[in-house]
Design a protein around this motif. Structure first.
Motif, mmCIF file in Angstrom:
data_model
loop_
_atom_site.group_PDB
_atom_site.id
_atom_site.type_symbol
_atom_site.label_atom_id
_atom_site.label_comp_id
_atom_site.label_asym_id
_atom_site.label_seq_id
_atom_site.Cartn_x
_atom_site.Cartn_y
_atom_site.Cartn_z
ATOM 1 N N PHE A 54 0.745 -1.236 -0.141
ATOM 2 C CA PHE A 54 0.180 -0.048 0.190
ATOM 3 C C PHE A 54 1.125 1.272 0.090
ATOM 4 C CE2 PHE A 54 -4.515 -1.338 1.149
ATOM 5 C CZ PHE A 54 -4.168 -2.850 1.277
ATOM 6 N N ARG A 55 0.312 2.317 -0.302
ATOM 7 C CA ARG A 55 1.104 3.510 -0.172
ATOM 8 C C ARG A 55 0.127 4.934 0.370
ATOM 9 N NH1 ARG A 55 2.285 4.857 -6.797
ATOM 10 N NH2 ARG A 55 0.017 5.490 -7.195
ATOM 11 N N GLN A 56 0.653 5.711 1.083
ATOM 12 C CA GLN A 56 -0.066 6.621 1.373
ATOM 13 C C GLN A 56 0.713 8.143 1.150
ATOM 14 O OE1 GLN A 56 -1.410 6.426 5.440
ATOM 15 N NE2 GLN A 56 -3.052 7.996 4.906
ATOM 16 N N ALA A 57 0.289 9.010 0.568
ATOM 17 C CA ALA A 57 0.933 10.325 0.166
ATOM 18 C C ALA A 57 0.073 11.355 1.396
ATOM 19 C CB ALA A 57 0.578 10.725 -1.247
ATOM 20 N N PRO A 58 1.017 12.167 1.447
ATOM 21 C CA PRO A 58 0.426 13.154 2.387
ATOM 22 C C PRO A 58 -1.072 13.639 1.787
ATOM 23 C CG PRO A 58 2.704 13.735 1.870
ATOM 24 C CD PRO A 58 2.102 12.750 0.949
ATOM 25 N N GLY A 59 -1.890 13.779 2.978
ATOM 26 C CA GLY A 59 -3.267 14.688 2.749
ATOM 27 C C GLY A 59 -4.216 13.384 1.940
ATOM 28 N N LYS A 60 -3.845 12.207 1.762
ATOM 29 C CA LYS A 60 -4.451 11.091 1.112
ATOM 30 C C LYS A 60 -4.765 9.999 1.647
ATOM 31 C CE LYS A 60 -3.184 12.650 -3.781
ATOM 32 N NZ LYS A 60 -2.731 12.423 -5.049
ATOM 33 N N GLU A 61 -5.814 9.264 1.259
ATOM 34 C CA GLU A 61 -5.766 7.994 2.109
ATOM 35 C C GLU A 61 -4.983 6.849 1.587
ATOM 36 O OE1 GLU A 61 -10.717 8.323 2.659
ATOM 37 O OE2 GLU A 61 -10.067 6.816 1.317
ATOM 38 N N ARG A 62 -4.672 5.922 2.411
ATOM 39 C CA ARG A 62 -3.800 4.683 1.981
ATOM 40 C C ARG A 62 -4.534 3.993 0.869
ATOM 41 N NH1 ARG A 62 -1.126 1.529 6.885
ATOM 42 N NH2 ARG A 62 -0.634 3.900 7.448
ATOM 43 N N GLU A 63 -3.809 3.619 -0.121
ATOM 44 C CA GLU A 63 -4.354 2.932 -1.217
ATOM 45 C C GLU A 63 -3.510 1.745 -1.510
ATOM 46 O OE1 GLU A 63 -4.264 5.169 -4.755
ATOM 47 O OE2 GLU A 63 -2.217 5.505 -4.536
ATOM 48 N N LEU A 64 -4.271 0.518 -1.906
ATOM 49 C CA LEU A 64 -3.580 -0.488 -2.518
ATOM 50 C C LEU A 64 -2.797 -0.226 -3.784
ATOM 51 C CD1 LEU A 64 -3.125 -3.520 -2.181
ATOM 52 C CD2 LEU A 64 -4.983 -3.709 -3.893
ATOM 53 N N VAL A 65 -1.414 -0.605 -3.866
ATOM 54 C CA VAL A 65 -0.659 -0.721 -5.206
ATOM 55 C C VAL A 65 -0.843 -1.976 -5.752
ATOM 56 C CG1 VAL A 65 1.655 -0.396 -5.916
ATOM 57 C CG2 VAL A 65 0.932 1.211 -4.035
ATOM 58 N N ALA A 66 -0.502 -2.794 -5.042
ATOM 59 C CA ALA A 66 -0.420 -4.394 -5.564
ATOM 60 C C ALA A 66 -0.474 -5.439 -4.361
ATOM 61 C CB ALA A 66 0.802 -4.598 -6.327
ATOM 62 N N ALA A 67 -1.034 -6.579 -4.751
ATOM 63 C CA ALA A 67 -1.314 -7.673 -3.775
ATOM 64 C C ALA A 67 -1.049 -8.871 -4.308
ATOM 65 C CB ALA A 67 -2.754 -7.622 -3.338
ATOM 66 N N ILE A 68 -0.698 -9.917 -3.699
ATOM 67 C CA ILE A 68 -0.146 -11.254 -4.117
ATOM 68 C C ILE A 68 -0.509 -12.349 -3.088
ATOM 69 C CG2 ILE A 68 1.992 -11.168 -3.339
ATOM 70 C CD1 ILE A 68 3.025 -12.612 -6.016
ATOM 71 N N LEU A 69 -1.064 -13.224 -3.683
ATOM 72 C CA LEU A 69 -1.251 -14.615 -2.725
ATOM 73 C C LEU A 69 -0.023 -15.232 -2.395
ATOM 74 C CD1 LEU A 69 -4.565 -15.870 -4.016
ATOM 75 C CD2 LEU A 69 -4.209 -14.600 -1.978
ATOM 76 N N TRP A 70 0.341 -15.622 -1.424
ATOM 77 C CA TRP A 70 1.385 -16.461 -0.975
ATOM 78 C C TRP A 70 1.597 -17.661 -1.730
ATOM 79 C CZ3 TRP A 70 4.909 -13.673 2.045
ATOM 80 C CH2 TRP A 70 6.241 -14.350 2.107
ATOM 81 N N ALA A 120 5.293 8.691 -1.802
ATOM 82 C CA ALA A 120 4.328 8.305 -0.910
ATOM 83 C C ALA A 120 5.382 7.580 0.141
ATOM 84 C CB ALA A 120 3.097 7.480 -1.189
ATOM 85 N N VAL A 121 4.668 7.274 1.471
ATOM 86 C CA VAL A 121 5.022 6.145 1.954
ATOM 87 C C VAL A 121 4.549 4.805 1.790
ATOM 88 C CG1 VAL A 121 5.220 5.262 4.681
ATOM 89 C CG2 VAL A 121 5.336 7.523 4.138
ATOM 90 N N TYR A 122 5.459 3.604 1.712
ATOM 91 C CA TYR A 122 5.039 2.633 1.235
ATOM 92 C C TYR A 122 4.985 1.495 2.273
ATOM 93 C CZ TYR A 122 4.714 4.153 -3.860
ATOM 94 O OH TYR A 122 4.695 4.544 -5.197
ATOM 95 N N TYR A 123 3.890 0.869 2.260
ATOM 96 C CA TYR A 123 3.731 -0.287 3.419
ATOM 97 C C TYR A 123 3.370 -1.601 2.936
ATOM 98 C CZ TYR A 123 2.717 3.921 6.250
ATOM 99 O OH TYR A 123 2.740 5.491 6.901
ATOM 100 N N CYS A 124 4.082 -2.604 3.709
ATOM 101 C CA CYS A 124 3.687 -3.925 3.376
ATOM 102 C C CYS A 124 2.643 -4.341 4.239
ATOM 103 C CB CYS A 124 4.972 -4.714 3.565
ATOM 104 S SG CYS A 124 4.871 -6.203 3.293
ATOM 105 N N ALA A 125 1.829 -5.283 3.842
ATOM 106 C CA ALA A 125 0.711 -5.652 4.566
ATOM 107 C C ALA A 125 0.453 -7.050 4.435
ATOM 108 C CB ALA A 125 -0.511 -4.635 4.312
#
Length: 124
Positions: free
Chosen positions: A37-53, A92-97
């Motif tokens: 996911f990523r979150q830019a200043p003033g914006k909601e956190r959004e999915l960038v990409a996802a994968i099934l393990w 943005a700040v990129y987060y692993c989830a």
């Protein structure tokens, strides 16, 4: 307890490339979905990409299709995000989830575990 640790963020010029990595520990992840996911200043956190393990099915945001690639290394327990043709709006700040389940979901609400995040800044 699931732990996720991101690495690889930094400063890159527009048009350049950058790779992020997420080291996962604390669990067997065979029935997990992993997301970036990523979150830019003033914006909601959004999915960038996802994968099934298990199986490796992927999902991408329209804004990154063709530019970003998500992959997982089951032996090393890591999930990578390869980013190319970076744009200013990718800053943005990129987060692993992670979430338990074999469905790729877009909403951050459904992800139970999060890393601390890593900053990606794209300059002109």
């Amino acid at each position: 307890q699931v732990q996720l640790e991101e690495s690889g963020g930094g400063l890159v010029q527009a048009g350049g490339s950058l790779s992020l990595s997420c080291a996962a520990s604390g669990r067997t992840f065979s029935n997990y979905a992993m997301g970036w996911f990523r979150q830019a200043p003033g914006k909601e956190r959004e999915l960038v990409a996802a994968i099934l393990w298990s199986g490796g099915s992927t999902l991408y945001a329209d804004s990154v299709k063709g530019r970003f690639a998500i992959s997982r290394d089951t032996a090393k327990k890591k999930v990578d995000l390869q980013m190319k043709s970076l744009k200013l709006e990718d800053t943005a700040v990129y987060y692993c989830a992670a979430r338990q389940g074999l469905v790729l979901l877009v909403d951050s609400y459904w992800y139970d575990y999060w890393g601390q995040g890593t900053q990606v800044t794209v300059s002109s």
